[in-house]
Design a protein around this motif. Structure first.
Motif, PDB file in Angstrom:
ATOM      1  N   ASN A  62      20.229 -29.489 -28.718  1.00  0.00           N
ATOM      2  CA  ASN A  62      19.223 -30.817 -29.619  1.00  0.00           C
ATOM      3  C   ASN A  62      20.099 -31.532 -30.407  1.00  0.00           C
ATOM      4  O   ASN A  62      19.294 -33.009 -30.707  1.00  0.00           O
ATOM      5  N   ALA A  63      21.407 -30.762 -30.849  1.00  0.00           N
ATOM      6  CA  ALA A  63      21.857 -32.018 -31.879  1.00  0.00           C
ATOM      7  C   ALA A  63      22.514 -32.761 -31.298  1.00  0.00           C
ATOM      8  O   ALA A  63      22.700 -33.591 -31.299  1.00  0.00           O
ATOM      9  N   ILE A 224      22.457 -37.425 -38.163  1.00  0.00           N
ATOM     10  CA  ILE A 224      22.443 -36.255 -37.439  1.00  0.00           C
ATOM     11  C   ILE A 224      22.746 -34.971 -36.490  1.00  0.00           C
ATOM     12  O   ILE A 224      22.578 -33.985 -36.680  1.00  0.00           O
ATOM     13  N   SER A 225      23.245 -35.565 -35.908  1.00  0.00           N
ATOM     14  CA  SER A 225      23.432 -34.679 -34.757  1.00  0.00           C
ATOM     15  C   SER A 225      24.775 -33.902 -35.605  1.00  0.00           C
ATOM     16  O   SER A 225      24.429 -32.442 -35.410  1.00  0.00           O
ATOM     17  N   VAL A 226      25.866 -34.316 -35.924  1.00  0.00           N
ATOM     18  CA  VAL A 226      26.667 -33.955 -36.968  1.00  0.00           C
ATOM     19  C   VAL A 226      26.098 -32.592 -38.012  1.00  0.00           C
ATOM     20  O   VAL A 226      26.456 -31.937 -37.667  1.00  0.00           O
ATOM     21  N   ALA A 227      25.181 -33.073 -38.783  1.00  0.00           N
ATOM     22  CA  ALA A 227      24.297 -32.501 -39.622  1.00  0.00           C
ATOM     23  C   ALA A 227      23.360 -30.844 -38.889  1.00  0.00           C
ATOM     24  O   ALA A 227      23.768 -29.853 -39.042  1.00  0.00           O
ATOM     25  N   LEU A 228      23.013 -31.170 -38.099  1.00  0.00           N
ATOM     26  CA  LEU A 228      22.433 -30.493 -36.870  1.00  0.00           C
ATOM     27  C   LEU A 228      23.156 -29.312 -36.382  1.00  0.00           C
ATOM     28  O   LEU A 228      23.100 -27.939 -36.640  1.00  0.00           O
ATOM     29  N   PHE A 229      24.435 -29.620 -36.307  1.00  0.00           N
ATOM     30  CA  PHE A 229      25.375 -28.961 -35.368  1.00  0.00           C
ATOM     31  C   PHE A 229      25.931 -28.448 -36.016  1.00  0.00           C
ATOM     32  O   PHE A 229      26.316 -26.809 -36.238  1.00  0.00           O
ATOM     33  N   VAL A 418      15.679 -24.552 -34.588  1.00  0.00           N
ATOM     34  CA  VAL A 418      16.487 -23.515 -33.852  1.00  0.00           C
ATOM     35  C   VAL A 418      18.088 -23.462 -34.838  1.00  0.00           C
ATOM     36  O   VAL A 418      17.574 -21.835 -35.044  1.00  0.00           O
ATOM     37  N   ALA A 419      17.775 -24.102 -35.992  1.00  0.00           N
ATOM     38  CA  ALA A 419      18.719 -23.461 -36.311  1.00  0.00           C
ATOM     39  C   ALA A 419      18.806 -22.647 -37.745  1.00  0.00           C
ATOM     40  O   ALA A 419      19.206 -22.113 -38.160  1.00  0.00           O
TER      41      ALA A 419
END
Length: 461
Positions: A62-63, A224-229, A418-419
């Motif tokens: 998702n990230a 956003i991708s980095v923050a989510l991961f 999910v995170a």
């Protein structure tokens, strides 16, 4: 039969047939891979002794999906959908190989990251193909077709994956997907050749400004991708590094909030009427439903002692009843689209509330899964309706970016939920109690109820 009826466009005839066949092949393969991961992942995390990484394995794609959506929307609108489609297929194959040959959980996570990139590229490029190649009257039927292609993978995929996992090993599930990619790509070739001759959409000064804004948003999508991961990865280690981990979580959430405001269309976070409301409701409904669905196989495995093949029944229920709900919305009916959307969200809320009994009580598993079936019908009604509304509120010059924004809003919401829930599970990984899953499922019902409250705002007036 009147002349108007005899000349009405049909999805499986004439020039539309190649696109329909190509979509069938690619969506079916993606559905098989999705169901395979959901069924095999509980076994994978136990084999690698990494139960705490279950949330990360689900949130990682998702990230990466978020950034892939931003890139795919921009590329599809600038160059057409074909380049994006090819890159998505290649990335999909690499992702399956990486997971199939994994020797440790980090390799699985890396493969899942690539899988998210592939899904983002493929989803947007297919939607742009649909928007450019099909008349508006056929789009609801195509959305129903896309959902229907999840039926057979959902019925047979979990069972087949469970059998392969139990008797041959979960690696063959992913390596087999690479083999199936070749005939699937060949099936799509007629549609690709046909799309090369489609007229290019008219480019206006407004479209050029929108493209420039999309390029500006790419770094924020990457953030956003980095923050989510980071948020999910930190959650896996929060129990052993509480102070440092808590600080990282706060920073990641702050970056996520700032970047989300930058990349989302104006008005999304207040569900402003029209397209912003469509994006907002898609995010709430997707997070509520998917945020529950990813944990059901694990819940059935740990709390109800199901085998991998039996635990996959929740995924079968998801696909079959989502497709049924989508089929219902695609039929001719006198109901306004907003009322179909409201009905879907209401069914999701009630159904997920019943599903929570799997965790909170000793009620029959089949009673709880019946609630999940009701939620699946609601998801099919609402998701397909939102896709149609998104296309109706778009034009040939911005369909790619709007598709990307709608998907991005949904995936950001799903990944964030999910995170957070994955962190809750990781903190209790040594002995997850029923209340952990109860909170996860109940929270999903709360999110879909919020979507129901603002559903009427999808209408412009």
């Amino acid at each position: 039969m009147t002349e108007a009826t005899s000349t009405a466009p049909r999805l499986f005839s004439g020039s539309h047939l190649p696109l329909a066949l190509g979509v069938i092949g690619l969506v079916t393969l993606s559905a098989m891979e999705n169901r395979a991961v959901g069924t095999a992942l509980p076994t994978m995390v136990r084999e690698f002794d990494a139960l705490g990484s279950f949330g990360l394995a689900n949130a990682a794609p998702n990230a990466s999906f978020v950034f892939a959506l931003a890139v795919a929307g921009l590329w599809s609108d600038r160059h057409g959908p074909l380049r994006t489609l090819r890159l998505g297929a290649i990335t999909f194959g690499l992702a399956q190989l990486l997971v199939g040959f994994a020797v440790a959980m980090p390799m699985v996570i890396a493969g899942r990251v690539l899988s998210g990139i592939a899904e983002g590229l493929l989803d947007v490029s297919l939607l742009v193909l649909v928007a450019r190649a099909l008349p508006a009257v056929l789009r609801p039927r195509m959305m129903s077709l896309i959902s229907a292609m999840w039926v057979l993978p959902s019925i047979f995929g979990p069972l087949l994956t469970g059998i392969i996992t139990e008797h041959f090993g979960w690696r063959w599930v992913f390596l087999g997907a690479v083999v199936l990619l070749i005939p699937t790509w060949l099936l799509l070739q007629p549609a690709i050749r046909q799309s090369r001759f489609a007229p290019e959409p008219e480019r206006t000064a407004e479209h050029a400004a929108e493209l420039a804004a999309s390029r500006t948003a790419l770094p924020w999508a990457a953030a956003i991708s980095v923050a989510l991961f980071t948020l999910t990865l930190t959650g896996d280690h929060l129990a052993t590094h509480r102070l440092l981990g808590g600080t990282v979580v706060v920073v990641a959430l702050a970056v996520l909030a700032v970047a989300a405001v930058r990349v989302m269309p104006r008005g999304v976070f207040v569900a402003r009427r029209g397209f912003p409301a469509v994006v907002a409701i898609r995010g709430l409904g997707g997070a509520g439903f998917t945020g529950v669905g990813v944990y059901l196989p694990l819940l059935l495995t740990l709390q109800h002692h199901f085998s991998p093949s039996r635990a996959g029944i929740s995924l079968s229920v998801t696909g079959v009843f989502c497709a049924f709900g989508s089929w219902l919305q695609g039929r001719e009916h006198p109901f306004q689209r907003v009322n179909v959307l409201r009905t879907g969200l209401a069914l999701m809320t009630v159904g997920i509330a019943f599903t929570s009994l799997l965790a909170w009580t000793d009620a029959s598993v089949w009673f709880g899964l019946s609630g999940w079936a009701i939620a699946g019908i609601g998801m099919g009604l609402s998701a397909s309706s939102l896709s149609v509304l998104m296309l109706d509120l778009s034009n040939a010059g911005n369909s790619g970016r709007n598709a990307g924004a709608a998907q991005m809003g949904s995936v950001m919401s799903i990944a964030t939920v999910v995170a957070v829930t994955g962190t809750l599970l990781a903190l209790n990984a040594a002995n997850p109690q029923p209340w952990v899953f109860g909170i996860i499922v109940t929270f999903g019902a709360v999110l879909t109820a919020l979507g129901l409250l603002v559903a009427g705002r999808v209408r412009k007036v």
